[in-house]
Motif scaffolding. Structure first.
Motif, PDB file in Angstrom:
ATOM      1  N   GLN A  99     -18.943  81.711  31.620  1.00  0.00           N
ATOM      2  CA  GLN A  99     -19.301  82.570  32.711  1.00  0.00           C
ATOM      3  C   GLN A  99     -18.288  82.509  33.940  1.00  0.00           C
ATOM      4  OE1 GLN A  99     -22.934  81.509  34.544  1.00  0.00           O
ATOM      5  NE2 GLN A  99     -23.208  83.237  35.573  1.00  0.00           N
ATOM      6  N   GLY A 100     -17.471  81.482  34.095  1.00  0.00           N
ATOM      7  CA  GLY A 100     -16.738  81.487  35.152  1.00  0.00           C
ATOM      8  C   GLY A 100     -15.352  82.535  34.706  1.00  0.00           C
ATOM      9  N   TRP A 101     -14.853  82.181  33.624  1.00  0.00           N
ATOM     10  CA  TRP A 101     -13.897  83.315  33.082  1.00  0.00           C
ATOM     11  C   TRP A 101     -14.270  84.561  33.324  1.00  0.00           C
ATOM     12  CZ3 TRP A 101      -9.027  82.299  32.687  1.00  0.00           C
ATOM     13  CH2 TRP A 101      -8.513  80.932  32.195  1.00  0.00           C
ATOM     14  N   GLY A 102     -15.611  85.020  32.927  1.00  0.00           N
ATOM     15  CA  GLY A 102     -15.871  86.369  33.430  1.00  0.00           C
ATOM     16  C   GLY A 102     -15.868  86.883  34.764  1.00  0.00           C
ATOM     17  N   TRP A 103     -16.281  86.145  35.688  1.00  0.00           N
ATOM     18  CA  TRP A 103     -15.857  86.378  36.936  1.00  0.00           C
ATOM     19  C   TRP A 103     -14.524  86.551  37.415  1.00  0.00           C
ATOM     20  CZ3 TRP A 103     -19.769  89.077  38.685  1.00  0.00           C
ATOM     21  CH2 TRP A 103     -21.153  88.671  38.597  1.00  0.00           C
ATOM     22  N   VAL A 104     -13.954  85.527  36.883  1.00  0.00           N
ATOM     23  CA  VAL A 104     -12.483  85.486  37.154  1.00  0.00           C
ATOM     24  C   VAL A 104     -11.780  86.964  36.809  1.00  0.00           C
ATOM     25  CG1 VAL A 104     -10.329  84.464  36.511  1.00  0.00           C
ATOM     26  CG2 VAL A 104     -12.212  83.181  37.408  1.00  0.00           C
ATOM     27  N   VAL A 105     -12.008  87.342  35.579  1.00  0.00           N
ATOM     28  CA  VAL A 105     -11.411  88.456  35.024  1.00  0.00           C
ATOM     29  C   VAL A 105     -11.901  89.796  36.090  1.00  0.00           C
ATOM     30  CG1 VAL A 105     -11.687  90.242  33.017  1.00  0.00           C
ATOM     31  CG2 VAL A 105     -11.377  87.669  32.746  1.00  0.00           C
ATOM     32  N   VAL A 106     -13.131  89.696  36.374  1.00  0.00           N
ATOM     33  CA  VAL A 106     -13.498  90.827  37.298  1.00  0.00           C
ATOM     34  C   VAL A 106     -12.663  90.748  38.495  1.00  0.00           C
ATOM     35  CG1 VAL A 106     -15.414  91.889  38.796  1.00  0.00           C
ATOM     36  CG2 VAL A 106     -15.874  91.012  36.160  1.00  0.00           C
ATOM     37  N   VAL A 107     -12.563  89.556  38.950  1.00  0.00           N
ATOM     38  CA  VAL A 107     -11.711  89.398  40.338  1.00  0.00           C
ATOM     39  C   VAL A 107     -10.349  89.728  40.036  1.00  0.00           C
ATOM     40  CG1 VAL A 107     -10.736  87.532  41.625  1.00  0.00           C
ATOM     41  CG2 VAL A 107     -12.971  87.385  41.206  1.00  0.00           C
ATOM     42  N   ALA A 108      -9.687  89.509  38.791  1.00  0.00           N
ATOM     43  CA  ALA A 108      -8.283  89.653  38.459  1.00  0.00           C
ATOM     44  C   ALA A 108      -8.046  91.414  38.388  1.00  0.00           C
ATOM     45  CB  ALA A 108      -7.830  89.104  37.386  1.00  0.00           C
ATOM     46  N   PHE A 109      -8.990  92.110  37.979  1.00  0.00           N
ATOM     47  CA  PHE A 109      -9.416  93.566  37.645  1.00  0.00           C
ATOM     48  C   PHE A 109      -9.243  94.042  39.094  1.00  0.00           C
ATOM     49  CE2 PHE A 109     -11.085  97.609  37.554  1.00  0.00           C
ATOM     50  CZ  PHE A 109      -9.993  98.251  36.378  1.00  0.00           C
ATOM     51  N   CYS A 110     -10.145  93.578  39.808  1.00  0.00           N
ATOM     52  CA  CYS A 110     -10.433  94.355  41.094  1.00  0.00           C
ATOM     53  C   CYS A 110      -9.162  94.071  42.234  1.00  0.00           C
ATOM     54  CB  CYS A 110     -11.688  93.971  41.761  1.00  0.00           C
ATOM     55  SG  CYS A 110     -13.120  94.494  40.833  1.00  0.00           S
ATOM     56  N   GLY A 111      -8.728  92.822  42.151  1.00  0.00           N
ATOM     57  CA  GLY A 111      -7.553  92.342  42.876  1.00  0.00           C
ATOM     58  C   GLY A 111      -6.355  93.200  42.604  1.00  0.00           C
ATOM     59  N   THR A 112      -6.163  93.537  41.262  1.00  0.00           N
ATOM     60  CA  THR A 112      -4.725  94.257  40.978  1.00  0.00           C
ATOM     61  C   THR A 112      -4.953  95.771  41.301  1.00  0.00           C
ATOM     62  OG1 THR A 112      -4.639  92.556  39.229  1.00  0.00           O
ATOM     63  CG2 THR A 112      -3.415  94.773  39.123  1.00  0.00           C
ATOM     64  N   TYR A 113      -6.241  96.282  40.995  1.00  0.00           N
ATOM     65  CA  TYR A 113      -6.090  97.691  41.011  1.00  0.00           C
ATOM     66  C   TYR A 113      -6.606  98.175  42.442  1.00  0.00           C
ATOM     67  CZ  TYR A 113      -4.902  98.366  36.121  1.00  0.00           C
ATOM     68  OH  TYR A 113      -4.262  98.429  35.104  1.00  0.00           O
ATOM     69  N   SER A 114      -7.218  97.423  43.193  1.00  0.00           N
ATOM     70  CA  SER A 114      -7.672  97.546  44.420  1.00  0.00           C
ATOM     71  C   SER A 114      -6.065  97.847  45.254  1.00  0.00           C
ATOM     72  CB  SER A 114      -8.264  96.669  45.216  1.00  0.00           C
ATOM     73  OG  SER A 114      -7.666  95.451  45.106  1.00  0.00           O
ATOM     74  N   HIS A 115      -5.344  96.950  45.097  1.00  0.00           N
ATOM     75  CA  HIS A 115      -4.100  96.930  45.922  1.00  0.00           C
ATOM     76  C   HIS A 115      -3.034  98.238  45.289  1.00  0.00           C
ATOM     77  CE1 HIS A 115      -4.135  93.644  48.481  1.00  0.00           C
ATOM     78  NE2 HIS A 115      -5.127  93.058  47.753  1.00  0.00           N
ATOM     79  N   TYR A 116      -3.290  98.461  44.230  1.00  0.00           N
ATOM     80  CA  TYR A 116      -2.650  99.698  43.625  1.00  0.00           C
ATOM     81  C   TYR A 116      -3.160 100.929  44.305  1.00  0.00           C
ATOM     82  CZ  TYR A 116      -1.238 103.521  40.513  1.00  0.00           C
ATOM     83  OH  TYR A 116      -0.654 104.665  39.915  1.00  0.00           O
ATOM     84  N   CYS A 117      -4.450 101.169  44.518  1.00  0.00           N
ATOM     85  CA  CYS A 117      -5.083 102.219  45.247  1.00  0.00           C
ATOM     86  C   CYS A 117      -4.834 102.226  46.601  1.00  0.00           C
ATOM     87  CB  CYS A 117      -6.656 102.157  44.866  1.00  0.00           C
ATOM     88  SG  CYS A 117      -7.359 102.293  43.230  1.00  0.00           S
ATOM     89  N   PHE A 118      -4.643 101.161  47.382  1.00  0.00           N
ATOM     90  CA  PHE A 118      -4.369 100.966  48.737  1.00  0.00           C
ATOM     91  C   PHE A 118      -2.689 101.719  48.804  1.00  0.00           C
ATOM     92  CE2 PHE A 118      -2.896  99.008  52.756  1.00  0.00           C
ATOM     93  CZ  PHE A 118      -3.937  99.293  53.435  1.00  0.00           C
ATOM     94  N   ALA A 119      -1.709 101.050  48.163  1.00  0.00           N
ATOM     95  CA  ALA A 119      -0.587 101.460  48.034  1.00  0.00           C
ATOM     96  C   ALA A 119      -0.404 103.084  47.825  1.00  0.00           C
ATOM     97  CB  ALA A 119       0.373 100.764  47.099  1.00  0.00           C
ATOM     98  N   ARG A 120      -1.208 103.491  46.855  1.00  0.00           N
ATOM     99  CA  ARG A 120      -1.168 104.959  46.628  1.00  0.00           C
ATOM    100  C   ARG A 120      -1.784 105.649  47.740  1.00  0.00           C
ATOM    101  NH1 ARG A 120       1.335 108.099  43.241  1.00  0.00           N
ATOM    102  NH2 ARG A 120      -0.541 109.259  42.554  1.00  0.00           N
ATOM    103  N   ALA A 121      -2.708 105.255  48.574  1.00  0.00           N
ATOM    104  CA  ALA A 121      -3.263 105.896  49.884  1.00  0.00           C
ATOM    105  C   ALA A 121      -2.161 105.862  50.709  1.00  0.00           C
ATOM    106  CB  ALA A 121      -4.471 104.950  50.014  1.00  0.00           C
ATOM    107  N   MET A 122      -1.361 104.802  50.946  1.00  0.00           N
ATOM    108  CA  MET A 122      -0.518 104.729  51.860  1.00  0.00           C
ATOM    109  C   MET A 122       0.598 105.783  51.606  1.00  0.00           C
ATOM    110  SD  MET A 122      -0.905 102.653  54.469  1.00  0.00           S
ATOM    111  CE  MET A 122      -1.211 101.092  55.047  1.00  0.00           C
ATOM    112  N   GLN A 123       0.903 105.996  50.549  1.00  0.00           N
ATOM    113  CA  GLN A 123       2.033 106.853  50.162  1.00  0.00           C
ATOM    114  C   GLN A 123       1.629 108.284  50.650  1.00  0.00           C
ATOM    115  OE1 GLN A 123       2.332 106.377  45.719  1.00  0.00           O
ATOM    116  NE2 GLN A 123       4.436 105.422  46.198  1.00  0.00           N
TER     117      GLN A 123
END
Length: 281
Positions: free
Chosen positions: A194-218
């Motif tokens: 279960q812990g791995w499942g939550w970590v994977v969600v954290v990794a996905f959201c953490g990665t693509y949230s900052h990608y979205c933020f950088a795109r917004a800044m562009q």
């Protein structure tokens, strides 16, 4: 910014669940290392490793060192002062971001934008209702973290002038993995299924949230993008009500109204032609 806000709300839930069995250092390391694998399709689509080449590696290292330290300080503050105080101090970040963007990036700060920021800060204060009193060490750490987040935001905006969003996201993961490796190994324990499942969600959201933020800044000034982050407060409150039965009182509803008003005021001044260009992008 819609992508950023959605993923940041999800990561708040996933992070809370993952922290039930793992240390923060370990969650941050797994977020970065797993995130590199998740980001690879975007890197490959952009042209492979050539797409993440940069002539500004020192700036990437500086930005992510500051961001990592700010994250760490934020978690330390959580252990020293009430959550309401941490959140209210954290959301002074747009004030520092706006001021730094004007000074170092040459962005314009109109009266409407200042009013939008003020409305957002008042809305957050109404929601969290921080108690009055003298500033202690926990409050100082939270304030320094907010300034650190602001510096990180301004550095991201500066980096978008020369580097693509995928490159900014890539170097974020690389640098923060290197910084967090030793602290995570010191406290390492293997997650449960279960812990791995939550970590994977954290990794996905953490990665693509900052990608979205950088795109917004562009596609928009930091003084436009950053105040929109205030929406994270009412959205998180809504998810807390749905997922954890956390109540929404009159103060919360009033604060949400002020935050929405501030964002509407901020975005209302975007030129019609500029909006069409950004929308197509």
């Amino acid at each position: 910014m819609a992508g950023w806000l959605t993923l940041m709300v999800v990561i708040a839930v996933a992070g809370r669940e993952a922290a039930r069995e793992l240390s923060v250092f370990q969650i941050m390391l797994l977020r970065s290392t797993l995130g590199m694998a998740m980001l690879w399709p975007l890197v490959r689509a952009a042209g492979g490793l050539s797409a993440v080449r940069t002539e500004r590696l020192p700036q990437h290292a500086l930005r992510n060192t500051i961001h990592y330290a700010a994250q760490y300080g934020w978690f330390v503050a959580l252990t020293l002062i009430p959550l309401a105080q941490v959140v209210s101090i954290e959301f002074t970040m747009p004030i520092w971001s706006a001021a730094l963007a004007v000074v170092f990036l040459g962005e314009r700060m109109s009266g409407r934008k200042w009013l939008a920021v003020l409305l957002g800060l008042v809305g957050v204060a109404v929601i969290v209702r921080p108690g009055a009193g003298e500033i202690d060490i926990g409050q100082l750490i939270a304030l320094v973290s907010a300034v650190g987040f602001a510096i990180s935001v301004v550095l991201v905006k500066s980096l978008t002038r020369t580097d693509a969003a995928v490159a900014i996201s890539f170097w974020m993961l690389v640098v923060q993995s290197a910084i967090g490796l030793v602290p995570a190994l010191i406290v390492w324990q293997w997650p449960s299924g279960q812990g791995w499942g939550w970590v994977v969600v954290v990794a996905f959201c953490g990665t693509y949230s900052h990608y979205c933020f950088a795109r917004a800044m562009q596609h928009a000034d930091a003084t436009v993008v950053v105040p929109m982050d205030f929406l994270r407060v009412p959205l998180t409150a809504l998810v807390g009500w749905l997922a954890y039965s956390e109540g929404l009182d009159l103060f919360t509803l009033l604060g949400i109204g002020l935050i929405l008003a501030g964002n509407a005021l901020n975005l209302a001044r975007l030129p019609t032609g500029g909006w069409r260009v950004r929308h197509k992008a």
